[in-house]
Enzyme design. Structure first.
Site, PDB file in Angstrom:
ATOM      1  N   ASP A   1      15.357  -6.449  12.508  1.00 55.41           N
ATOM      2  CA  ASP A   1      15.687  -7.696  11.814  1.00 55.41           C
ATOM      3  C   ASP A   1      16.599  -8.556  12.676  1.00 55.41           C
ATOM      4  O   ASP A   1      17.583  -8.053  13.241  1.00 55.41           O
ATOM      5  CB  ASP A   1      16.451  -7.382  10.511  1.00 55.41           C
ATOM      6  CG  ASP A   1      15.543  -7.362   9.295  1.00 55.41           C
ATOM      7  OD1 ASP A   1      14.494  -8.030   9.311  1.00 55.41           O
ATOM      8  OD2 ASP A   1      15.892  -6.672   8.322  1.00 55.41           O
TER       9      ASP A   1
ATOM     10  N   GLU B   1       8.557  -9.567  -0.458  1.00 53.63           N
ATOM     11  CA  GLU B   1       9.512  -8.778  -1.239  1.00 53.63           C
ATOM     12  C   GLU B   1       9.635  -9.299  -2.663  1.00 53.63           C
ATOM     13  O   GLU B   1       9.859 -10.497  -2.894  1.00 53.63           O
ATOM     14  CB  GLU B   1      10.887  -8.806  -0.536  1.00 53.63           C
ATOM     15  CG  GLU B   1      11.943  -7.996  -1.280  1.00 53.63           C
ATOM     16  CD  GLU B   1      13.176  -7.687  -0.449  1.00 53.63           C
ATOM     17  OE1 GLU B   1      13.206  -7.961   0.764  1.00 53.63           O
ATOM     18  OE2 GLU B   1      14.141  -7.137  -1.028  1.00 53.63           O
TER      19      GLU B   1
END
Ligand code: KIV
Length: 272
Positions: free
Chosen positions: A92, A191
């Site tokens: 990330d 998500e």
């Protein structure tokens, strides 16, 4: 426990993930933040290991992903890479390292790739960051997108509730997924959105879609510590716990304490 499902022992590439979607083969992804866990996750046949900025919560105890720094992410990613033989390792980009402008985004992306030796990067957002995504891709760095509940924007959302239930947000999410796909992202994480929306994106976008709390997709990702049951306080509907390591570890450590205090440990065989 049955044998682990590793059909192809070769190192996983972004190209292979595209093939997997085309062939209808599901992609298994999990987070890892350190060498020892990465070795276990890789050895068990996970296709993609995400060095998530959830390390901010899981490893450092922060309430959000926002405080983790680029140096800390590089430390975690380097440790994971050392433990992995087969899985694709995605790191990330932490909050603040790619939102300011395109140039800074590319500089930080190059730094993470050079220092961490990971295979790819993940960035949160769609249209707002598309120029930066394009520039990072142009630098030869594979990018995974992340839409829906994007934890780096928690202060804007104000809640971790399901995203894109309303039509306008759902339409934007589909537009963003198409933009990221057309830009050349090798995968997109969706998500905490309604399952019907995930299904629509999977159908309309050729890029592999990885769900977390979004129902069936081309693949799934979970936070390792959550699926191993290490965190008793986090139990969202989408989480399946595959172990109760909180109890296993607490029992083991409690037994050790009792053994030391009762002089049972170390015994005759456990000394030189
Ligand atoms: O940081 C992370 O662990 C993630 C997953 C929740 C997808 O981004």
């Amino acid at each position: 426990m049955a044998g682990y499902l590793v059909e192809d022992a070769r190192k996983v590439t972004t190209h292979r993930l595209t093939e997997m979607k085309q062939q209808g083969k599901k992609i298994a992804m999990l987070t890892a933040y350190d060498y020892t866990m990465a070795q276990i996750v890789d050895g068990a046949g996970v296709d993609v290991i995400l060095v998530g900025d959830s390390a901010s919560n899981v490893m450092a105890g922060n309430l959000t992903t926002l405080p983790i720094t680029i140096e800390q992410m590089i430390y975690h990613a380097k440790s994971v890479v050392r433990g992995v033989k087969r899985a694709l390792v995605v790191c990330d980009m932490p909050f603040g390292t790619y939102q300011v402008n395109k140039t800074e985004g590319v500089e930080n992306a190059v730094r993470i790739m050079k220092e961490a030796h990971c295979d790819a990067l993940k960035l949160e957002g769609g249209e707002e960051i598309i120029e930066t995504v394009r520039a990072i891709l142009a630098a030869g760095i594979p990018v995974c997108g992340h839409l829906g509940l994007t934890p780096q924007s928690i202060n804007k959302f104000g809640t971790y509730a399901v995203r894109a239930r309303e039509e306008a947000e759902a339409e934007k999410l589909v537009r963003d997924a198409k933009l990221l796909s057309e830009a050349g992202c090798f995968a997109i994480v969706l998500e905490k959105i309604p399952a019907a929306l995930t299904e629509k994106v999977c159908r309309e976008v050729s890029t592999p879609i990885i769900g977390i709390g979004g129902g069936p997709a081309d693949g799934q990702v979970l936070v390792l510590h959550d699926m191993l049951g290490m965190n008793k306080d986090f139990s969202p509907k989408f989480l399946r716990r595959y172990a109760d390591l909180h109890t296993v570890m607490t029992d083991a450590i409690g037994q050790y304490v009792a053994d030391v205090k009762s002089c049972d440990f170390p015994n005759e065989e456990e000394k030189y």
